[in-house]
Structure formats: structure tokens, C-alpha cells
Design a protein around this motif. Structure first.
Motif, short mmCIF file in Angstrom:
data_model
loop_
_atom_site.label_atom_id
_atom_site.label_comp_id
_atom_site.label_asym_id
_atom_site.label_seq_id
_atom_site.Cartn_x
_atom_site.Cartn_y
_atom_site.Cartn_z
N ASN A 1 1.03 -1.38 -0.26
CA ASN A 1 -0.27 0.16 0.28
C ASN A 1 0.70 1.20 0.21
N PHE A 2 1.98 1.51 -0.22
CA PHE A 2 3.10 2.23 0.19
C PHE A 2 3.09 3.54 -1.20
N GLY A 3 2.64 2.66 -2.37
CA GLY A 3 2.21 3.50 -3.24
C GLY A 3 3.73 3.27 -4.81
N PHE A 4 4.08 1.85 -4.73
CA PHE A 4 4.81 1.79 -5.81
C PHE A 4 4.83 1.72 -6.92
N ASP A 5 4.78 1.42 -8.32
CA ASP A 5 4.63 1.61 -9.63
C ASP A 5 4.62 0.48 -9.06
N GLY A 6 5.18 -0.49 -9.39
CA GLY A 6 4.87 -2.12 -9.72
C GLY A 6 6.30 -3.03 -8.82
N PHE A 7 5.67 -4.20 -8.52
CA PHE A 7 6.61 -5.58 -7.91
C PHE A 7 6.79 -6.13 -9.05
N VAL A 8 8.21 -6.79 -8.59
CA VAL A 8 9.41 -7.70 -9.22
C VAL A 8 8.73 -8.85 -8.07
N THR A 9 8.56 -10.47 -8.09
CA THR A 9 8.43 -10.55 -7.06
C THR A 9 8.12 -12.03 -7.58
N ALA A 10 8.43 -13.25 -6.67
CA ALA A 10 9.15 -14.78 -6.78
C ALA A 10 10.21 -14.73 -7.62
N ASN A 11 11.40 -13.51 -6.85
CA ASN A 11 12.63 -13.21 -8.11
C ASN A 11 12.70 -13.64 -9.74
N GLY A 12 11.57 -12.74 -9.69
CA GLY A 12 11.18 -12.76 -11.72
C GLY A 12 10.06 -13.08 -12.50
N LEU B 1 7.26 -14.08 -11.13
CA LEU B 1 5.58 -12.83 -11.54
C LEU B 1 6.03 -11.27 -11.60
N GLU B 2 5.22 -10.31 -12.48
CA GLU B 2 5.65 -9.26 -11.98
C GLU B 2 4.00 -8.43 -12.18
N LEU B 3 3.90 -7.23 -11.35
CA LEU B 3 2.77 -6.74 -11.06
C LEU B 3 3.10 -5.07 -11.16
N ALA B 4 2.39 -4.66 -12.05
CA ALA B 4 2.39 -2.99 -11.86
C ALA B 4 0.88 -2.81 -12.62
N GLY B 5 0.20 -1.83 -11.67
CA GLY B 5 -0.64 -1.14 -11.90
C GLY B 5 -2.31 -1.90 -11.45
N GLY B 6 -1.18 -2.81 -9.93
CA GLY B 6 -2.81 -4.20 -9.75
C GLY B 6 -2.64 -5.33 -10.85
N GLU B 7 -1.67 -5.23 -11.79
CA GLU B 7 -1.97 -6.17 -13.24
C GLU B 7 -1.27 -7.08 -13.44
N VAL B 8 -1.38 -8.48 -13.79
CA VAL B 8 -0.28 -9.21 -13.47
C VAL B 8 0.51 -8.72 -15.17
N ILE B 9 1.69 -8.78 -15.35
CA ILE B 9 2.29 -7.99 -16.71
C ILE B 9 2.92 -9.47 -17.23
N ILE C 1 13.07 -7.06 -14.10
CA ILE C 1 13.17 -5.69 -13.88
C ILE C 1 13.30 -5.43 -15.00
N LEU C 2 13.56 -6.44 -16.47
CA LEU C 2 13.81 -6.43 -17.87
C LEU C 2 12.28 -6.38 -18.58
N LYS C 3 11.40 -6.78 -17.94
CA LYS C 3 10.02 -7.23 -17.95
C LYS C 3 9.07 -5.68 -17.24
N MET C 4 9.75 -5.21 -16.63
CA MET C 4 9.12 -4.02 -16.36
C MET C 4 9.45 -2.87 -16.37
N LEU C 5 10.64 -2.77 -17.08
CA LEU C 5 11.62 -1.44 -18.07
C LEU C 5 10.27 -1.60 -19.33
N GLU C 6 10.92 -2.80 -19.79
CA GLU C 6 9.83 -2.61 -21.29
C GLU C 6 8.28 -2.42 -21.04
N HIS C 7 7.27 -2.85 -19.38
CA HIS C 7 6.32 -2.14 -19.85
C HIS C 7 6.12 -0.55 -19.48
N PHE C 8 6.90 0.12 -18.99
CA PHE C 8 7.27 1.12 -19.14
C PHE C 8 7.80 1.65 -20.04
#
Length: 270
Positions: A58-69, A71-79, A198-205
Motif C-alpha cells: 500500500n506504499f504506492g510503488f509503481d510495480g512489483f517484481v516478485t518471486a525472483n522474477g 511474477l511481475e505486477l504493475a497497476g494491480g495487473e499481472v504483466i 526488471i527487464l519486463k518491467m522496464l519494457e512495460h514502462f
């Protein structure tokens, strides 16, 4: 110029074992300043979503790289989500069952834990995770997962090392063992890491790699520290990780993440 900054949790922004259970005010303020400047901030952790504390979600992070890569979440959606081969999972679980090793099977949004796994329950309690929300009755033939967390209260480390090496020899799987909590091991696909996430997240944004930063302290942070444009390593990390980072910052108890943000990110904006 939007930049992306990734933060490991344990040993980087939190240290629950030694009294820092929330992001400190100075670190929180520095993170907010990044966002105010137009940058994006992310969690990059070995933990699945179900292991991430509510205050971080709930802090306000723009996304989450989880489970050592895995699963990635951004805006509450799985990317992105990587699923493990379930035949391999069954073999690993059978070996663990035979050797008195507990396991937690992780996916999104569900996490699975057998009812008689007291070592796993104790592990969750120790790190502040509410295992009562996990699914306790399940059929391996009817689920899919992205990561396995093993734990045991056995103390025969030499034998455990042999067992863990056998488990990690399963084709398509990788991971690492950490003796800090009783004896634990993380297992995930050999095609993912925090770096791939991280690369998936960078590509998404649509943020170039050279505009990315990462803070970490563990061996499982090695790939991400090497991959981002600028790697920042906590002063409490092992020397082998410090060697691959560009900067070494103080530890959690000295607000090292804030020091890194102030000196090497905010202080260099042009």
C-alpha cells in the motif's frame, strides 16, 4: 527523463530481525521525492506477493517484481508470470516429503501449504507472514505455481546440502539455499531472475536499461545489480556482491537506501 529504481526488501529497506519492520521515515521521504521528480519506484524481491507486507503493498510503488522474477505486477495487473513444470514440481515435493522438508507452493493470487507442515508455519510466523490465508487442501494435478519455498527444522546441514543439490538438479529448475531461517531454499524456473523481471518491467514502462537503478544485499540480487544501469549494494552485503555494484551504501540501520538515493540518483538529475 524517467528513471526506474528497484528495491529489494529484506536487508535493504527492511530488517525485521533487528527491529526495522517498516520503511524508515528518511527512506520513505527519499522514495517519495523520486516519484515527485517523475521517476518510477519498484519492489524487486524473492518473496511472492503473499509474503509481501501490507504496508509495502500500500506504499504506492509503481510495480512489483516478485518471486525472483517469476511474477511481475504493475497497476494491480499481472504483466508477466512464469509457471513451473508441474511434473518437476511433483518430483521435488515427493523428495521433500520423504526427507521431512516442508514446502510452500506459490502462485498468484493463491499460495498453498499442507496442513501438517509445522516447520513452514513456524517459518511464516518468524518472518511475519499470515499463513492462515493460504490454501491448505489442494491437489497438485489441479494447480499451477511459479515458485517453491522449502524449509525444515532439521539441523543436519551436510545431509540437507546433498538433498538440496539433488532437488536443484531437476531440469528446468534453479534456486538457492539459505541457512538463516532453520534451513530454507527457494526454487524457481531457470529462465527467470530478478534481472529478467526488471527487464519486463522496464519494457512495460518503456524505460531504457541505462536509466535503471537497483538496491540489494543478497546473493539472489547479483543478476539485477549486474543488469541495471547502476547497481547499489548495501554495506552489509557479502564482498562478492559488492564487487559487481557501482556504489556501496550504508546498511539498513543507517538509512543506506536514502543515502544512495540522495547522493547517486536525485543528486545527479540533470
Amino acid at each position: 527523463m524517467t528513471r526506474a529504481i528497484f528495491f529489494d526488501i529484506d536487508g535493504t529497506i527492511l530488517d525485521r530481525q533487528h527491529g526495522i519492520a517498516q520503511i524508515t521515515p528518511r527512506v520513505a521521504s527519499a522514495m517519495r521525492k523520486l516519484q515527485e521528480a517523475g521517476d518510477k519506484i519498484f519492489i524487486a524481491t524473492g518473496r511472492p506477493v503473499s509474503f509481501i507486507y501490507g504496508e509495502l503493498l500500500n506504499f504506492g510503488f509503481d510495480g512489483f517484481v516478485t518471486a525472483n522474477g517469476a511474477l511481475e505486477l504493475a497497476g494491480g495487473e499481472v504483466i508477466f508470470e512464469s509457471k513451473l513444470d508441474m511434473e518437476g514440481v511433483k518430483k521435488i515435493c515427493a523428495t521433500a516429503d520423504a526427507e521431512n522438508i516442508n514446502y510452500i507452493l506459490q502462485s498468484y493470487p493463491n499460495t498453498y501449504l499442507r496442513r501438517n507442515f509445522t516447520a513452514a508455519e513456524n517459518f511464516c510466523t518468524k518472518i511475519g507472514v499470515d499463513y492462515t490465508k493460504f490454501i491448505r487442501d489442494f491437489d497438485l494435478d489441479k494447480i499451477s505455481i511459479s515458485k517453491i519455498e522449502c524449509m525444515t527444522e532439521r539441523t543436519d546441514a551436510e545431509n540437507l546440502d546433498v538433498i538440496y543439490k539433488k532437488i536443484l538438479s531437476t531440469p528446468g529448475f534453479t534456486g538457492w539455499a539459505d541457512p538463516f531461517h532453520y534451513m530454507t531454499m527457494e526454487i524457481y524456473s531457470d529462465k527467470v531472475s530478478k534481472a529478467t523481471g526488471i527487464l519486463k518491467m522496464l519494457e512495460h514502462f518503456k524505460i531504457p536499461v541505462e536509466n535503471s537503478y537497483a538496491f540489494g544485499d543478497g546473493i539472489n540480487d547479483t543478476e539485477m545489480i549486474k543488469t541495471v544501469g547502476t547497481g547499489l549494494v548495501m554495506g552489509t552485503a557479502k564482498d562478492e556482491l559488492k564487487k559487481v555494484g557501482k556504489y556501496v551504501v550504508p546498511g539498513v540501520h543507517e538509512d543506506g537506501v536514502a543515502v544512495g538515493i540522495e547522493n547517486y540518483i536525485l543528486g545527479t538529475r540533470q
